[in-house]
Scaffold this motif. Structure first.
Motif, PDB file in Angstrom:
ATOM      1  N   ALA A 182     100.514  24.297  44.520  1.00 53.46           N
ATOM      2  CA  ALA A 182      99.759  24.757  43.580  1.00 53.46           C
ATOM      3  C   ALA A 182     100.337  25.391  42.575  1.00 53.46           C
ATOM      4  N   LEU A 183     101.482  26.112  42.821  1.00 53.53           N
ATOM      5  CA  LEU A 183     102.242  26.518  41.430  1.00 53.53           C
ATOM      6  C   LEU A 183     102.568  25.432  40.767  1.00 53.53           C
ATOM      7  N   LYS A 184     103.159  24.381  41.311  1.00 54.27           N
ATOM      8  CA  LYS A 184     103.814  23.125  40.553  1.00 54.27           C
ATOM      9  C   LYS A 184     102.806  22.617  39.546  1.00 54.27           C
ATOM     10  N   LEU A 185     101.481  22.399  40.388  1.00 56.56           N
ATOM     11  CA  LEU A 185     100.486  21.758  39.604  1.00 56.56           C
ATOM     12  C   LEU A 185     100.057  22.769  38.424  1.00 56.56           C
ATOM     13  N   GLN A 186     100.013  24.036  38.352  1.00 56.98           N
ATOM     14  CA  GLN A 186      99.733  25.139  37.398  1.00 56.98           C
ATOM     15  C   GLN A 186     100.868  24.847  36.440  1.00 56.98           C
ATOM     16  N   LYS A 187     101.936  24.752  36.654  1.00 53.34           N
ATOM     17  CA  LYS A 187     103.242  24.672  35.510  1.00 53.34           C
ATOM     18  C   LYS A 187     103.111  23.308  35.046  1.00 53.34           C
ATOM     19  N   MET A 188     102.651  22.375  35.584  1.00 52.10           N
ATOM     20  CA  MET A 188     102.505  20.990  34.774  1.00 52.10           C
ATOM     21  C   MET A 188     101.508  21.268  33.981  1.00 52.10           C
ATOM     22  N   VAL A 189     100.190  21.786  34.281  1.00 51.00           N
ATOM     23  CA  VAL A 189      98.843  21.929  33.560  1.00 51.00           C
ATOM     24  C   VAL A 189      99.476  22.763  32.125  1.00 51.00           C
ATOM     25  N   ALA A 190     100.056  23.865  32.471  1.00 52.56           N
ATOM     26  CA  ALA A 190     100.870  24.530  31.561  1.00 52.56           C
ATOM     27  C   ALA A 190     101.313  23.881  30.249  1.00 52.56           C
ATOM     28  N   GLN A 191     101.868  22.776  30.536  1.00 48.19           N
ATOM     29  CA  GLN A 191     102.757  21.911  29.796  1.00 48.19           C
ATOM     30  C   GLN A 191     102.199  20.983  29.033  1.00 48.19           C
ATOM     31  N   LEU A 192     100.845  20.993  29.380  1.00 50.40           N
ATOM     32  CA  LEU A 192      99.881  20.010  28.564  1.00 50.40           C
ATOM     33  C   LEU A 192      99.515  20.501  27.184  1.00 50.40           C
ATOM     34  N   PRO A 193      99.257  19.737  26.222  1.00 48.31           N
ATOM     35  CA  PRO A 193      98.757  20.171  24.974  1.00 48.31           C
ATOM     36  C   PRO A 193      97.267  21.021  25.118  1.00 48.31           C
ATOM     37  N   GLU A 194      97.188  22.064  24.392  1.00 44.09           N
ATOM     38  CA  GLU A 194      95.883  22.827  24.262  1.00 44.09           C
ATOM     39  C   GLU A 194      94.833  22.203  24.940  1.00 44.09           C
ATOM     40  N   LYS A 195      94.284  20.977  24.004  1.00 40.69           N
ATOM     41  CA  LYS A 195      93.040  20.420  24.452  1.00 40.69           C
ATOM     42  C   LYS A 195      92.961  19.860  25.831  1.00 40.69           C
ATOM     43  N   GLN A 196      93.970  19.082  26.192  1.00 44.46           N
ATOM     44  CA  GLN A 196      94.021  18.462  27.126  1.00 44.46           C
ATOM     45  C   GLN A 196      94.225  19.440  28.513  1.00 44.46           C
ATOM     46  N   ARG A 197      94.843  20.480  28.128  1.00 46.74           N
ATOM     47  CA  ARG A 197      94.670  21.673  29.193  1.00 46.74           C
ATOM     48  C   ARG A 197      93.348  22.185  29.619  1.00 46.74           C
ATOM     49  N   ILE A 198      92.550  22.307  28.515  1.00 47.49           N
ATOM     50  CA  ILE A 198      91.253  23.052  28.450  1.00 47.49           C
ATOM     51  C   ILE A 198      90.532  21.822  29.125  1.00 47.49           C
ATOM     52  N   VAL A 199      90.415  20.580  28.916  1.00 53.34           N
ATOM     53  CA  VAL A 199      89.651  19.551  29.215  1.00 53.34           C
ATOM     54  C   VAL A 199      90.102  19.141  30.866  1.00 53.34           C
ATOM     55  N   PHE A 200      91.400  19.362  31.337  1.00 46.42           N
ATOM     56  CA  PHE A 200      91.755  19.190  32.595  1.00 46.42           C
ATOM     57  C   PHE A 200      91.223  20.147  33.437  1.00 46.42           C
ATOM     58  N   ASN A 201      91.341  21.316  33.138  1.00 46.04           N
ATOM     59  CA  ASN A 201      90.718  22.760  33.618  1.00 46.04           C
ATOM     60  C   ASN A 201      89.169  22.427  34.116  1.00 46.04           C
ATOM     61  N   MET A 202      88.576  21.996  33.017  1.00 50.55           N
ATOM     62  CA  MET A 202      87.145  22.129  32.995  1.00 50.55           C
ATOM     63  C   MET A 202      86.612  20.938  34.025  1.00 50.55           C
ATOM     64  N   LYS A 203      87.458  19.854  33.765  1.00 55.96           N
ATOM     65  CA  LYS A 203      87.052  18.641  34.495  1.00 55.96           C
ATOM     66  C   LYS A 203      87.598  18.490  36.225  1.00 55.96           C
ATOM     67  N   TYR A 204      88.914  18.886  36.113  1.00 56.38           N
ATOM     68  CA  TYR A 204      89.503  19.039  37.441  1.00 56.38           C
ATOM     69  C   TYR A 204      89.097  20.116  38.462  1.00 56.38           C
ATOM     70  N   PHE A 205      89.036  21.317  38.022  1.00 60.07           N
ATOM     71  CA  PHE A 205      89.061  22.374  38.846  1.00 60.07           C
ATOM     72  C   PHE A 205      87.618  22.927  38.743  1.00 60.07           C
ATOM     73  N   ASP A 206      86.982  22.785  37.633  1.00 55.39           N
ATOM     74  CA  ASP A 206      85.518  23.382  37.442  1.00 55.39           C
ATOM     75  C   ASP A 206      84.357  22.278  37.804  1.00 55.39           C
ATOM     76  N   ASN A 207      85.109  21.033  37.828  1.00 57.30           N
ATOM     77  CA  ASN A 207      84.345  19.810  38.250  1.00 57.30           C
ATOM     78  C   ASN A 207      82.973  19.764  37.248  1.00 57.30           C
ATOM     79  N   MET A 208      83.295  19.736  36.105  1.00 59.90           N
ATOM     80  CA  MET A 208      82.232  19.568  34.838  1.00 59.90           C
ATOM     81  C   MET A 208      82.087  18.264  34.707  1.00 59.90           C
ATOM     82  N   ASN A 209      80.818  17.853  34.341  1.00 55.78           N
ATOM     83  CA  ASN A 209      80.701  16.432  33.693  1.00 55.78           C
ATOM     84  C   ASN A 209      81.086  16.644  32.193  1.00 55.78           C
TER      85      ASN A 209
END
Lengths: 138, 180
Positions: free
Chosen positions: B121-148
Protein backbone atom coordinates in the motif's frame (compact mmCIF):
# COMPACT_ATOMS: atom_id res chain seq x y z
CA UNK A 1 9.02 -27.98 -18.02
CA UNK A 2 6.85 -26.10 -20.51
CA UNK A 3 3.97 -28.52 -19.84
CA UNK A 4 4.11 -27.75 -16.13
CA UNK A 5 3.75 -24.02 -16.79
CA UNK A 6 0.90 -24.40 -19.22
CA UNK A 7 -1.20 -26.66 -17.01
CA UNK A 8 -2.74 -24.94 -14.00
CA UNK A 9 -3.84 -27.61 -11.51
CA UNK A 10 -5.74 -25.15 -9.27
CA UNK A 11 -9.46 -24.42 -9.46
CA UNK A 12 -11.68 -21.72 -7.91
CA UNK A 13 -15.41 -21.88 -7.11
CA UNK A 14 -17.72 -21.03 -10.03
CA UNK A 15 -18.27 -17.26 -10.41
CA UNK A 16 -15.46 -16.57 -7.91
CA UNK A 17 -13.81 -13.77 -9.93
CA UNK A 18 -17.14 -12.06 -10.67
CA UNK A 19 -17.94 -12.05 -6.96
CA UNK A 20 -14.44 -10.87 -6.12
CA UNK A 21 -14.66 -7.96 -8.53
CA UNK A 22 -18.07 -6.99 -7.18
CA UNK A 23 -16.80 -7.20 -3.62
CA UNK A 24 -13.71 -5.13 -4.36
CA UNK A 25 -15.66 -2.51 -6.26
CA UNK A 26 -18.59 -2.09 -3.85
CA UNK A 27 -18.01 1.22 -2.07
CA UNK A 28 -17.97 0.12 1.60
CA UNK A 29 -15.80 -2.91 1.07
CA UNK A 30 -13.39 -1.08 -1.23
CA UNK A 31 -12.82 1.59 1.43
CA UNK A 32 -11.92 -0.96 4.07
CA UNK A 33 -9.75 -3.02 1.72
CA UNK A 34 -8.06 -0.40 -0.39
CA UNK A 35 -7.90 2.55 1.96
CA UNK A 36 -4.69 2.38 3.99
CA UNK A 37 -5.49 5.60 5.86
CA UNK A 38 -7.18 5.86 9.23
CA UNK A 39 -8.39 8.65 11.53
CA UNK A 40 -8.28 9.25 15.29
CA UNK A 41 -10.96 7.41 17.24
CA UNK A 42 -14.45 8.97 17.02
CA UNK A 43 -13.09 11.55 14.60
CA UNK A 44 -16.21 11.73 12.46
CA UNK A 45 -18.52 11.93 15.49
CA UNK A 46 -16.65 15.06 16.60
CA UNK A 47 -16.19 16.60 13.16
CA UNK A 48 -19.75 18.05 13.05
CA UNK A 49 -19.08 19.98 16.24
CA UNK A 50 -15.67 21.21 15.02
CA UNK A 51 -17.22 22.54 11.81
CA UNK A 52 -20.05 24.16 13.75
CA UNK A 53 -17.52 25.93 15.98
CA UNK A 54 -15.51 27.11 12.97
CA UNK A 55 -18.69 28.49 11.43
CA UNK A 56 -19.65 30.40 14.57
CA UNK A 57 -16.14 31.91 14.75
CA UNK A 58 -16.36 32.80 11.09
CA UNK A 59 -19.68 34.57 11.63
CA UNK A 60 -18.16 36.78 14.33
CA UNK A 61 -15.33 37.87 12.01
CA UNK A 62 -16.54 40.45 9.50
CA UNK A 63 -16.51 39.04 6.01
CA UNK A 64 -13.75 40.13 3.67
CA UNK A 65 -14.78 42.64 1.05
CA UNK A 66 -15.09 41.25 -2.41
CA UNK A 67 -12.48 42.01 -5.05
CA UNK A 68 -14.48 44.69 -6.85
CA UNK A 69 -14.80 46.78 -3.70
CA UNK A 70 -11.12 46.30 -2.92
CA UNK A 71 -9.88 47.65 -6.26
CA UNK A 72 -10.73 51.37 -5.63
CA UNK A 73 -9.19 51.11 -2.13
CA UNK A 74 -6.07 49.52 -3.60
CA UNK A 75 -5.80 52.25 -6.25
CA UNK A 76 -6.20 54.97 -3.59
CA UNK A 77 -3.47 53.43 -1.39
CA UNK A 78 -1.16 52.95 -4.39
CA UNK A 79 -1.71 56.57 -5.52
CA UNK A 80 -0.93 57.86 -2.01
CA UNK A 81 2.28 55.82 -1.87
CA UNK A 82 3.37 57.07 -5.30
CA UNK A 83 2.63 60.68 -4.27
CA UNK A 84 4.60 60.39 -1.02
CA UNK A 85 7.56 58.74 -2.76
CA UNK A 86 7.57 61.38 -5.52
CA UNK A 87 7.40 64.28 -3.04
CA UNK A 88 10.15 62.77 -0.90
CA UNK A 89 12.35 62.21 -3.93
CA UNK A 90 11.78 65.78 -5.17
CA UNK A 91 12.60 67.26 -1.74
CA UNK A 92 15.77 65.19 -1.38
CA UNK A 93 16.78 65.99 -4.97
CA UNK A 94 16.29 69.70 -4.32
CA UNK A 95 18.43 69.45 -1.16
CA UNK A 96 21.19 67.66 -3.06
CA UNK A 97 21.03 70.24 -5.83
CA UNK A 98 21.34 73.15 -3.33
CA UNK A 99 24.32 71.50 -1.61
CA UNK A 100 26.00 70.81 -4.95
CA UNK A 101 25.51 74.42 -6.09
CA UNK A 102 27.02 75.74 -2.85
CA UNK A 103 30.05 73.41 -3.19
CA UNK A 104 30.51 74.44 -6.81
CA UNK A 105 30.36 78.11 -5.81
CA UNK A 106 33.01 77.67 -3.07
CA UNK A 107 35.23 75.67 -5.40
CA UNK A 108 34.99 78.22 -8.23
CA UNK A 109 35.53 81.11 -5.77
CA UNK A 110 38.76 79.61 -4.44
CA UNK A 111 40.03 78.53 -7.83
CA UNK A 112 39.37 81.95 -9.34
CA UNK A 113 40.56 84.23 -6.53
CA UNK A 114 43.29 82.23 -4.83
CA UNK A 115 46.46 80.70 -6.21
CA UNK A 116 48.05 77.55 -4.84
CA UNK A 117 50.30 79.48 -2.48
CA UNK A 118 47.31 81.27 -0.91
CA UNK A 119 45.51 77.98 -0.51
CA UNK A 120 48.51 76.35 1.18
CA UNK A 121 48.92 79.28 3.50
CA UNK A 122 45.34 78.81 4.72
CA UNK A 123 46.00 75.20 5.67
CA UNK A 124 47.49 73.88 8.93
CA UNK A 125 50.95 72.26 8.76
CA UNK A 126 49.53 68.83 9.62
CA UNK A 127 46.96 69.12 6.84
CA UNK A 128 49.67 69.99 4.32
CA UNK A 129 51.82 67.08 5.48
CA UNK A 130 48.97 64.60 5.32
CA UNK A 131 47.90 65.86 1.87
CA UNK A 132 51.35 65.38 0.36
CA UNK A 133 52.26 62.20 2.22
CA UNK A 134 49.06 60.35 1.24
CA UNK A 135 49.70 58.08 -1.81
CA UNK A 136 48.24 59.48 -4.99
CA UNK A 137 45.77 57.40 -6.92
CA UNK A 138 47.06 55.91 -10.15
CA UNK B 1 -34.23 13.36 -6.94
CA UNK B 2 -33.72 16.77 -8.59
CA UNK B 3 -36.78 18.03 -6.78
CA UNK B 4 -35.51 16.66 -3.47
CA UNK B 5 -32.21 18.45 -4.06
CA UNK B 6 -33.97 21.73 -4.90
CA UNK B 7 -35.98 21.57 -1.69
CA UNK B 8 -32.83 20.88 0.31
CA UNK B 9 -30.95 23.75 -1.36
CA UNK B 10 -33.88 26.05 -0.63
CA UNK B 11 -33.62 25.05 3.03
CA UNK B 12 -29.87 25.74 2.92
CA UNK B 13 -30.53 29.23 1.55
CA UNK B 14 -33.39 30.17 3.87
CA UNK B 15 -32.00 31.97 6.95
CA UNK B 16 -34.67 30.29 9.09
CA UNK B 17 -33.74 26.74 8.11
CA UNK B 18 -30.12 27.20 7.00
CA UNK B 19 -28.44 26.06 10.22
CA UNK B 20 -30.48 22.89 10.55
CA UNK B 21 -30.10 22.03 6.87
CA UNK B 22 -26.37 22.67 7.01
CA UNK B 23 -25.99 20.32 9.97
CA UNK B 24 -27.73 17.67 7.91
CA UNK B 25 -25.42 18.37 4.97
CA UNK B 26 -22.29 18.04 7.14
CA UNK B 27 -23.55 14.84 8.66
CA UNK B 28 -24.38 13.38 5.24
CA UNK B 29 -21.20 14.30 3.35
CA UNK B 30 -18.42 14.76 5.92
CA UNK B 31 -16.96 11.27 5.53
CA UNK B 32 -17.03 11.18 1.74
CA UNK B 33 -15.47 14.63 1.44
CA UNK B 34 -12.91 13.87 4.14
CA UNK B 35 -11.71 10.70 2.37
CA UNK B 36 -11.54 12.46 -0.97
CA UNK B 37 -9.43 15.23 0.59
CA UNK B 38 -7.33 12.81 2.61
CA UNK B 39 -6.29 10.89 -0.49
CA UNK B 40 -5.15 14.15 -2.07
CA UNK B 41 -3.27 15.66 0.89
CA UNK B 42 -2.30 12.31 2.53
CA UNK B 43 -1.93 13.60 6.09
CA UNK B 44 -4.80 13.48 8.61
CA UNK B 45 -4.12 16.90 10.19
CA UNK B 46 -3.95 18.53 6.77
CA UNK B 47 -7.15 16.77 5.69
CA UNK B 48 -8.82 17.95 8.91
CA UNK B 49 -7.94 21.58 8.09
CA UNK B 50 -9.04 21.26 4.46
CA UNK B 51 -12.36 19.55 5.25
CA UNK B 52 -13.25 22.40 7.62
CA UNK B 53 -12.31 25.01 5.01
CA UNK B 54 -14.38 23.11 2.46
CA UNK B 55 -17.52 23.19 4.60
CA UNK B 56 -16.97 26.88 5.44
CA UNK B 57 -16.72 27.61 1.70
CA UNK B 58 -19.88 25.58 1.03
CA UNK B 59 -21.73 27.49 3.77
CA UNK B 60 -20.56 30.86 2.45
CA UNK B 61 -21.23 30.13 -1.21
CA UNK B 62 -24.44 28.12 -1.17
CA UNK B 63 -26.27 31.15 -2.61
CA UNK B 64 -23.90 31.14 -5.59
CA UNK B 65 -24.57 27.46 -6.41
CA UNK B 66 -26.39 27.62 -9.74
CA UNK B 67 -27.75 24.04 -9.65
CA UNK B 68 -26.19 23.19 -13.03
CA UNK B 69 -24.74 20.11 -11.39
CA UNK B 70 -25.71 18.04 -8.38
CA UNK B 71 -24.93 19.43 -4.94
CA UNK B 72 -22.63 16.47 -4.40
CA UNK B 73 -20.41 17.22 -7.44
CA UNK B 74 -20.34 20.93 -6.57
CA UNK B 75 -19.12 20.12 -3.06
CA UNK B 76 -16.56 17.65 -4.44
CA UNK B 77 -15.28 20.38 -6.74
CA UNK B 78 -14.84 22.75 -3.78
CA UNK B 79 -13.08 20.00 -1.80
CA UNK B 80 -10.74 19.30 -4.74
CA UNK B 81 -9.92 22.99 -5.22
CA UNK B 82 -9.39 23.52 -1.50
CA UNK B 83 -7.03 20.53 -1.40
CA UNK B 84 -5.02 21.78 -4.37
CA UNK B 85 -4.85 25.32 -2.95
CA UNK B 86 -3.68 23.87 0.35
CA UNK B 87 -0.93 21.83 -1.34
CA UNK B 88 0.07 24.85 -3.41
CA UNK B 89 0.35 27.11 -0.41
CA UNK B 90 2.26 24.55 1.72
CA UNK B 91 4.65 23.73 -1.11
CA UNK B 92 5.37 27.34 -2.02
CA UNK B 93 6.05 28.20 1.65
CA UNK B 94 8.71 25.49 1.62
CA UNK B 95 10.04 26.53 -1.79
CA UNK B 96 8.95 23.24 -3.35
CA UNK B 97 6.92 22.22 -6.38
CA UNK B 98 3.51 20.71 -5.53
CA UNK B 99 4.61 17.27 -6.65
CA UNK B 100 7.80 17.43 -4.57
CA UNK B 101 5.74 18.28 -1.50
CA UNK B 102 3.33 15.38 -2.11
CA UNK B 103 6.20 12.96 -2.72
CA UNK B 104 7.78 14.05 0.57
CA UNK B 105 4.44 13.41 2.31
CA UNK B 106 4.15 9.97 0.71
CA UNK B 107 7.70 9.10 1.74
CA UNK B 108 6.84 9.93 5.34
CA UNK B 109 3.66 7.82 5.43
CA UNK B 110 5.21 4.85 7.24
CA UNK B 111 5.91 7.09 10.23
CA UNK B 112 2.33 8.40 10.17
CA UNK B 113 0.30 6.92 13.03
CA UNK B 114 -2.84 7.18 10.89
CA UNK B 115 -1.47 5.11 8.03
CA UNK B 116 -2.26 1.42 8.44
CA UNK B 117 -1.12 0.21 5.04
CA UNK B 118 1.45 -2.50 4.43
CA UNK B 119 4.53 -2.17 2.23
CA UNK B 120 2.46 -2.76 -0.93
CA UNK B 121 0.00 0.00 0.00
CA UNK B 122 2.89 2.31 0.81
CA UNK B 123 4.54 1.55 -2.53
CA UNK B 124 1.28 2.29 -4.33
CA UNK B 125 0.89 5.62 -2.50
CA UNK B 126 4.46 6.57 -3.39
CA UNK B 127 3.85 5.76 -7.02
CA UNK B 128 0.59 7.71 -7.08
CA UNK B 129 2.44 10.68 -5.54
CA UNK B 130 4.85 10.64 -8.48
CA UNK B 131 2.04 11.13 -11.00
CA UNK B 132 1.34 14.59 -12.46
CA UNK B 133 -1.36 16.42 -10.46
CA UNK B 134 -4.26 15.83 -12.84
CA UNK B 135 -3.45 12.14 -13.28
CA UNK B 136 -3.11 11.74 -9.51
CA UNK B 137 -6.55 13.25 -8.89
CA UNK B 138 -8.17 11.16 -11.63
CA UNK B 139 -6.46 7.98 -10.42
CA UNK B 140 -7.62 8.57 -6.84
CA UNK B 141 -11.21 9.22 -7.88
CA UNK B 142 -11.40 6.33 -10.31
CA UNK B 143 -9.33 3.67 -8.61
CA UNK B 144 -9.90 4.32 -4.92
CA UNK B 145 -13.31 6.04 -4.95
CA UNK B 146 -14.61 3.96 -7.85
CA UNK B 147 -16.29 7.00 -9.41
CA UNK B 148 -17.55 6.89 -12.96
CA UNK B 149 -16.02 9.11 -15.63
CA UNK B 150 -19.18 11.20 -16.04
CA UNK B 151 -19.15 12.26 -12.38
CA UNK B 152 -15.39 12.94 -12.42
CA UNK B 153 -15.91 14.95 -15.61
CA UNK B 154 -18.47 17.16 -13.87
CA UNK B 155 -16.30 17.64 -10.80
CA UNK B 156 -13.07 18.44 -12.62
CA UNK B 157 -14.74 20.17 -15.55
CA UNK B 158 -12.77 17.99 -17.96
CA UNK B 159 -14.01 15.92 -20.89
CA UNK B 160 -14.56 12.18 -20.38
CA UNK B 161 -12.06 11.47 -23.18
CA UNK B 162 -9.33 13.50 -21.47
CA UNK B 163 -10.08 11.76 -18.16
CA UNK B 164 -9.85 8.33 -19.77
CA UNK B 165 -6.50 9.28 -21.28
CA UNK B 166 -5.26 10.59 -17.90
CA UNK B 167 -6.34 7.42 -16.10
CA UNK B 168 -4.84 5.21 -18.81
CA UNK B 169 -1.47 7.02 -18.55
CA UNK B 170 -1.56 6.83 -14.75
CA UNK B 171 -2.30 3.09 -14.72
CA UNK B 172 0.39 2.45 -17.33
CA UNK B 173 3.01 4.33 -15.31
CA UNK B 174 2.09 2.49 -12.12
CA UNK B 175 2.14 -0.88 -13.87
CA UNK B 176 5.54 -0.12 -15.37
CA UNK B 177 6.86 0.86 -11.95
CA UNK B 178 5.49 -2.33 -10.42
CA UNK B 179 7.12 -4.46 -13.10
CA UNK B 180 10.54 -2.83 -12.61
Amino acid sequence: MTDFKQHNPFRVPKGYFDELEEKLCSSDDSISKLNPFSTPENYFEQLDEVIEQRLSINKRIPQKSNLSSLIPKFIAVAATIVLIVTLFQRTSTQEIEKEQAFNDFIESYYSETLDSYDMLSMMEDIEIESTFSSPSKP
Amino acid sequence: MQNEQSIFIKALRDPLTKEEAFKKLVSEYKERLYWHIRKLVLDHDDAHDVVQNTFIKIHLNIDKFRENSSLYTWMYRIATNESLNFINSKASKMGLQNQEWIEAKANGLMADSYFDGDQAALKLQKMVAQLPEKQRIVFNMKYFDNMNYETISEILDTSVGALKASYHHAVKKIKNELND
